[in-house]
Design an enzyme around this catalytic site. Structure first.
Site, mmCIF file in Angstrom:
data_model
loop_
_atom_site.group_PDB
_atom_site.id
_atom_site.type_symbol
_atom_site.label_atom_id
_atom_site.label_comp_id
_atom_site.label_asym_id
_atom_site.label_seq_id
_atom_site.Cartn_x
_atom_site.Cartn_y
_atom_site.Cartn_z
ATOM 1 N N GLY A 1 4.727 -10.230 4.188
ATOM 2 C CA GLY A 1 5.507 -10.156 5.422
ATOM 3 C C GLY A 1 4.867 -10.923 6.559
ATOM 4 O O GLY A 1 3.647 -10.915 6.723
ATOM 5 N N GLU A 2 5.731 -11.540 7.382
ATOM 6 C CA GLU A 2 5.235 -12.196 8.608
ATOM 7 C C GLU A 2 4.769 -11.171 9.626
ATOM 8 O O GLU A 2 4.116 -11.524 10.596
ATOM 9 C CB GLU A 2 6.347 -13.043 9.228
ATOM 10 N N ASP B 1 2.475 -9.195 9.231
ATOM 11 C CA ASP B 1 1.018 -9.357 9.160
ATOM 12 C C ASP B 1 0.751 -10.864 9.035
ATOM 13 O O ASP B 1 0.328 -11.354 7.984
ATOM 14 C CB ASP B 1 0.486 -8.577 7.960
ATOM 15 N N GLN C 1 -2.666 -12.226 8.041
ATOM 16 C CA GLN C 1 -2.888 -11.948 6.615
ATOM 17 C C GLN C 1 -2.159 -12.975 5.749
ATOM 18 O O GLN C 1 -2.715 -13.499 4.775
ATOM 19 C CB GLN C 1 -2.386 -10.535 6.321
ATOM 20 N N MET D 1 0.844 -1.211 0.000
ATOM 21 C CA MET D 1 0.000 0.000 0.000
ATOM 22 C C MET D 1 0.875 1.255 0.000
ATOM 23 O O MET D 1 0.392 2.346 0.324
ATOM 24 C CB MET D 1 -0.931 -0.001 1.203
ATOM 25 N N ARG E 1 2.475 2.856 9.332
ATOM 26 C CA ARG E 1 1.705 3.591 10.340
ATOM 27 C C ARG E 1 2.594 4.132 11.459
ATOM 28 O O ARG E 1 2.133 4.974 12.245
ATOM 29 C CB ARG E 1 0.584 2.720 10.905
ATOM 30 N N GLN F 1 -10.293 -2.452 2.572
ATOM 31 C CA GLN F 1 -9.811 -2.996 3.835
ATOM 32 C C GLN F 1 -9.768 -1.964 4.960
ATOM 33 O O GLN F 1 -9.211 -2.224 6.016
ATOM 34 C CB GLN F 1 -8.462 -3.697 3.652
ATOM 35 N N HIS G 1 9.115 -3.471 3.343
ATOM 36 C CA HIS G 1 8.648 -3.687 1.964
ATOM 37 C C HIS G 1 9.826 -4.004 1.035
ATOM 38 O O HIS G 1 9.739 -4.880 0.176
ATOM 39 C CB HIS G 1 7.977 -2.423 1.411
#
Ligand code: AMP
Length: 282
Positions: free
Chosen positions: A150-151, A153, A156, A33, A190, A64, A40
């Protein structure tokens, strides 16, 4: 040196991936995102190692976010993201607008049951439906050999593994360990919301989680250990704690005592900023 090409239409993405495949190049996909950080870029570097061509995607997926969440405030800087992706050798950036991904009368959603009902899914009921729908679209649009998640998340990642298996999508899902700041805080777009004082508080999360993991590894019952850890988080300056749970990492169901494969999961707020993290236990 690679030159990063940016495409915004599915048809253009398809035309480029068809050329890659015609040249027998394997394709790695890195969905993001944006507001890119080293987490990333580590996914992109992993994709470079495994594949001939790497495609990153940049799409802040409105599906989302709930109406009360931070969609409008979400950090965006496409030029900086594109420069960073070019530096790590990404070949193509797919950056569609909302109308390209969700044209008028878009009516389909992908729902993964079970795994999405616990942890983040219990407190953000819209979230995994949005993620599953957009990731399914991105995988079908690019048809990569491998896609990187990625772990950080972790829930997810497990949801995406399940949907790819259930829907027979011919892409291998690759999980990449969490990249952290020097004090252990998991890198996140974030984190930019945190004031300097809040950023200092945030460092307590990985520290308390690591100490909790050490206690859980002794075979102690989880309930009192987790209760003590929650109270330490509050004392360190965290506000609401959405969850702090010891779970089986396959089913994502809570377990009363650590046994393989156990993982500790947390989500907590500092002010309005929600941080998540997870650590393997055994
Ligand atoms: P996002 O842009 O937040 O949707 O994240 C895009 C991808 O980057 C997801 O697969 C995330 O799990 C992954 N990611 C985000 N932060 C990190 C991190 N600190 N370490 C590793 N992967 C990450």
């Amino acid at each position: 040196m690679s030159v990063l090409e940016i495409v915004r239409k599915v048809a253009d993405l398809r035309a480029r991936t068809a050329q890659f495949r015609a040249a027998h190049a394997t394709i790695g996909l890195v969905p993001t995102m944006g507001a890119l950080h080293d987490g990333h870029l580590t996914l992109a570097r992993s994709a470079k190692l495994d594949n001939v061509r790497v495609i990153a995607t940049l799409f802040v997926n409105p599906k989302q976010f709930s109406p009360t969440e931070d969609l409008a405030a979400y950090p965006r800087d496409e030029a900086a993201d594109a420069a960073a992706l070019e530096r790590v050798g990404v070949d193509l950036l797919f950056a569609p607008d909302v109308a390209e991904m969700y044209p008028e009368n878009f009516s389909t959603s992908v729902a993964v049951s079970g795994l999405t009902q616990t942890l983040c899914g219990a407190v953000r009921p819209h979230f995994f439906g949005g993620v599953a729908t957009v990731v399914t679209k991105l995988l079908l649009q690019a048809l990569p050999d491998r896609a990187y998640f990625g772990e950080k998340d972790f829930q997810q990642l497990q949801v995406i593994r399940r949907l790819v298996r259930d829907l027979n999508i011919p892409t291998a899902i690759v999980g990449v360990p969490t990249i952290r700041e020097a004090d252990g805080l998991a890198m996140s777009s974030r984190n930019a919301y945190l004031s300097p004082a809040q950023r200092r508080i945030a460092g307590a999360l990985p520290q308390i989680l690591q100490e909790t993991v050490a206690e859980l590894r002794t075979g102690a019952p989880a309930a009192p250990v987790l209760a003590a850890a929650k109270s330490r988080l509050h004392k360190s300056g965290f506000d609401r704690i959405d969850y702090l749970e010891l779970c089986d990492e396959q089913s994502l169901q809570p377990i009363p005592v650590a046994r393989p494969p156990a993982r500790l999961f947390a989500a907590a707020f500092i002010g309005k900023t929600r941080l998540i993290d997870n650590w393997p236990v055994i």
